[in-house]
Scaffold this active site. Structure first.
Site, PDB file in Angstrom:
ATOM      1  N   ASP A  38       0.830  -1.228   0.000  1.00 36.73           N
ATOM      2  CA  ASP A  38       0.000   0.000   0.000  1.00 36.73           C
ATOM      3  C   ASP A  38       0.861   1.275   0.000  1.00 36.73           C
ATOM      4  O   ASP A  38       1.612   1.522   0.939  1.00 36.73           O
ATOM      5  CB  ASP A  38      -0.863  -0.060   1.276  1.00 36.73           C
ATOM      6  CG  ASP A  38      -1.693   1.191   1.530  1.00 36.73           C
ATOM      7  OD1 ASP A  38      -1.809   2.033   0.631  1.00 36.73           O
ATOM      8  OD2 ASP A  38      -2.241   1.291   2.657  1.00 36.73           O
ATOM      9  N   HIS A  42      -3.590   4.660   6.864  1.00 40.42           N
ATOM     10  CA  HIS A  42      -2.536   4.084   6.021  1.00 40.42           C
ATOM     11  C   HIS A  42      -1.160   4.292   6.646  1.00 40.42           C
ATOM     12  O   HIS A  42      -0.895   5.320   7.276  1.00 40.42           O
ATOM     13  CB  HIS A  42      -2.564   4.734   4.639  1.00 40.42           C
ATOM     14  CG  HIS A  42      -3.828   4.471   3.881  1.00 40.42           C
ATOM     15  ND1 HIS A  42      -3.997   3.358   3.093  1.00 40.42           N
ATOM     16  CD2 HIS A  42      -4.986   5.171   3.814  1.00 40.42           C
ATOM     17  CE1 HIS A  42      -5.219   3.381   2.565  1.00 40.42           C
ATOM     18  NE2 HIS A  42      -5.845   4.472   2.980  1.00 40.42           N
TER      19      HIS A  42
END
Lengths: 556, 556
Positions: free
Chosen positions: B196, B369
């Site tokens: 990611d 994130h």
């Protein structure tokens, strides 16, 4: 009762609940002075509009009182409405500003073919009178040189209008904010402080412009190939630091982008930007220079699609191309609303092989506006009896008001106004007064005016749902339909088979027409409405869209 | 030479050079498995489009190989294309996900009336096989519970697909990232890490979700009136913390906004959200509760115009109104592109008298994130032979690649791909392979398809410059004009006097028609082109605009 004659009216015509089109009217008795005449660039709410101006009809209606327009600094959100205002005034009005400000204004007025404007230079530290007003100008720091704050002296008290500012303790031109000048004027008492709210939500201090020079020198010292730097053309200090870092690293500077070329030319001529001719090269000669000897200085830091940087990123700049390993520095932050455009350019630059350094990284940008601690310092230095936050959206004005209250300004002395709402100062105190005409004037192609929400609403419908036009020809003799009904669609998806859908719509319309004809309806307005209703319903059922329906009835 | 049969093909169909529509195909021999099937919300480049889906025609063309679709977590950019894909597949395919993920997916599929989907629950720490593939699921932290990373075991090596993640050392549900599980699998060797990249440009660590709880408790403890909190409906941990802070401060919770109501319902039912019935009140009863006893939990943290928060800000929410002194917390960051919409809501809330606390202030939001240091930790923990950054714009992929190189991954083992470009893994190594069909499918009203740039281009022209339609009626017998030429404009400013301008355009058109008639031109295509050219030139001269010109020739 205080007569109207003995009141100062401070009227913000722009710059409240928005970032841009700054403009404030000061009116006392038979005298009126305007501080700043700025524009705003439109966002997605105004598709296709070129520029937004404040509605300055109040000034036009009282133009016999107008003694002058004072500009705090040379940014377009403070100067950009000036050509339009001067044209609309149709009379010669003094425009006052510092040397660089006037230099930039002059260029703009020439573009608009405004002949022989009355430009009057003011000096930081200087004083002038206009009608019953006196003005003192105080040197400030901002992201353009030669910015000033203005003490407005009136028979009913003094107002300090800060303009845009930051408090840079190590400005790169050595010209600090004139703290002593602010303090001296403050000691005599300030009835109202109007102060820049742009960064009121940012805590702490805004870093000095000098920080960026260090970052640039470090980047330039290690870059092995060509360097491209994008920044605002008017940010002369930034441009100076790019030039200095270039020369220090044995590179020469190529300037590209129309406004960058214009502005650096004016700034060099007026002595605000210092770089030897020998250190500049023409964009057409850039191909002949080894990559490691070149810095390209260009516009486009906001991702503007036609700017030099966007062209370079897309590979269609006339003279500058990106080679794998070139370094691109974007020395600016995206203005709210421009984030995606900037990101698009950054992504393209990466794809072209560039090493991209932008604001998120390594200190290549600092703001030109004061953060919370500097704003509190300003409030404590001035100790105003009343406070009015200016230059910012409502959220920024409220954040600034909170700061004022935190340093001891009483709630009843804080005024968050809207554009067009007067603040009245008299012997009896300060209070909000009436509303005057205010709003937005749109510049759209060659048209300037109130354009109206109608056109914008049309554009919004068109842009999201497209349009369907239906044309029928009616015989005026007997009201009968002549020829085939025409249906056409633009900007609209009509399901899997467009032809089928159009045909169905036509059949539906023809049924409506047949019914109307049998009912002997011949009024075009009625026919149009019936066609609109029927098509609108059909399209909603089949597409869940409400496109603009344009029924056209042709009479033969 | 390695035969095609013995190669693993990893094919990203979405999620590269974009944030959203994540979808990756894994193909080995006669087996194919898809990880994630996400959508993307459109930006200003796609006026009027509802949703963007990855073009998954590659999957449809090889559907006989498809063994299953695995979903890493329940966010729409990972699940939203699923109903469309399943409908297009027209066959029952296993959909695998954790409990909460399937709970949310199930609701979506029901909305789309997809009957009896084959939902198979997976457990973090569990293992399953599909064809020749084996999958191990690793518990991760993210802004939604029950997120997993996936080790994909194949005959030619192991791939780790991280999904979206952060490494939260103090997650509020106590379910930490399974570091031991990651390490155990890593020790057996990982051929390719796909990780990611969303926050690769952010330095340091992403703060723990627990930080937000502290901030909320502090705000709730001091707020004297009603509190409104907006956050993402799917952020169950955030919702839990809002509920906990409410109960701790003696308040009851009102849930409003369709997706917030749905999601909290599902999450409570499945045991992911804990709040007593006694602590919830219905929106219709909110008026009966003292303001200081209420927390309104709502959607709209991205400024969506029809959301609960936007309605509350505008004063048109059915049950909740803002009183001066109410506190509004926006517990989210604007997604790039939404900044202005959020700002608009914030400004309206201030105008309504609210105290607004948003992401810029006081820790009411943290990202879901991983930031740079966590991404490096992941790379060091896995020590992959090859690395492919996923989930992000090109800038994020490059920043992530830089991080990988900084921890020792060789440049030739870093693969920045585009959507549709295969990465091939075989005994002989890893290399980029061919391009397969990829791109965007648009969902626009009821239409799904390739919509095409034509419609979008039309809309863009319409939205910025408007349109001018010109209609003439031609007698097919002799080619002569019948009746008056009709000109109409929409979304366009035609100068000071619109009627005048329309009249001039009509005169100009009639001259063209007269000339064509004298030249005996009767071909409608030629007439249309001549009208378009003439009008286009006239409008450019008078307005500096290039509206869409729609010439319509009616034959009678």
């Amino acid at each position: 009762m205080t007569s109207r004659k003995n009141r100062l009216r401070v009227i913000p015509l722009g710059g409240l609940d928005e970032v841009g089109k700054n403009m404030t009217v000061f009116e006392y008795g038979d005298d009126m002075v305007v501080i700043d005449a700025g524009l705003m660039f439109p966002d997605d709410d105004h598709p296709g509009v070129d520029l937004l101006l404040p509605d300055y009809s109040y000034i036009l209606h009282h133009k016999e009182k107008l003694r002058g327009i004072i500009i705090t600094h040379g940014h377009e959100d403070h100067t950009g409405a000036l050509p339009y205002l001067l044209k609309d005034l149709g009379q010669s009005v003094p425009v006052l500003g510092t040397r660089l400000t006037l230099g930039l204004v002059k260029g703009k007025l020439e573009e608009h073919r405004i002949k022989q404007p009355k430009l009057r230079e003011i000096r930081p530290g200087g004083h002038i009178n206009l009608g019953q007003f006196g003005f003192d100008f105080i040197q400030m720091n901002h992201s353009i040189p030669d910015s000033v704050s203005i003490f407005v002296r009136t028979p009913v008290g003094t107002v300090l209008h800060t303009g845009d500012f930051k408090l840079d303790q190590t400005p790169i031109d050595g010209r600090s904010t004139d703290f002593a000048g602010l303090g001296r004027a403050a000691r005599q008492g300030v009835t109202l402080l109007m102060s820049d709210s742009t960064n009121a939500e940012s805590s702490g201090h805004t870093p000095s412009e000098a920080v960026v020079g260090e970052a640039l020198r470090e980047i330039f010292a290690t870059a092995r190939q060509r360097i491209v730097v994008a920044c605002f053309a008017s940010h002369i200090h930034r441009v100076q630091q790019v030039c200095d870092a270039a020369v220090a690293s044995g590179r020469r500077v190529v300037v590209t982008g129309r406004s960058m070329i214009n502005t650096t030319h004016i700034a060099r001529e007026l002595g605000y930007l210092h770089i030897d001719d020998a250190d500049l090269i023409d964009a057409y000669d850039v191909g002949d220079m080894p990559a490691e000897r070149v810095v390209v200085l260009c516009t486009g830091s906001q991702g503007e699609p036609l700017s030099a940087l966007a062209r370079i990123a897309n590979g269609d700049h006339r003279t500058v191309t990106i080679e794998r390993g070139d370094t691109v520095v974007i020395s600016a932050t995206p203005i709210p609303g421009n984030e995606k455009a900037v990101s698009r350019v950054v992504n393209r630059l990466y794809k072209a092989g560039a090493i991209v350094i932008h604001e998120a990284k390594r200190g290549v940008h600092v703001s030109g506006h004061a953060s919370a601690e500097e704003l509190k310092l300003m409030l404590n230095l001035i100790r105003p009896a009343n406070f009015m936050p200016i230059h910012g959206e409502t959220r920024h004005l409220h954040a600034h008001a909170d700061l004022a209250r935190s340093v001891g300004v009483s709630d009843e002395n804080v005024f968050i106004l809207e554009n067009g709402r007067c603040l009245e100062l008299s012997e009896r105190g300060v209070k909000p007064g009436e509303h005057v005409t205010s709003g937005v004037r749109y510049v759209d192609g060659l048209a300037v005016g109130d354009l109206g929400h109608l056109v914008l609403r049309d554009r919004q419908v068109l842009s999201s749902d497209g349009l369907v036009a239906i044309v029928v020809v009616v015989d005026t003799q007997d009201g009968s339909m002549v020829g085939e009904t025409e249906v056409l669609a633009r900007g609209l998806v009509l399901g899997a088979d467009t032809e089928d859908a159009i045909q169905s719509a036509r059949v539906r319309a023809d049924k409506v027409l047949a019914r109307l004809s049998s009912e002997r309806v011949t009024d075009p307005t009625v026919i149009k409405q019936a066609l609109r209703d029927s098509l609108s319903q059909y399209l909603w059922e089949t597409t869940r869209r409400r496109p603009m329906i344009i029924p056209i009835v042709m009479e033969v």
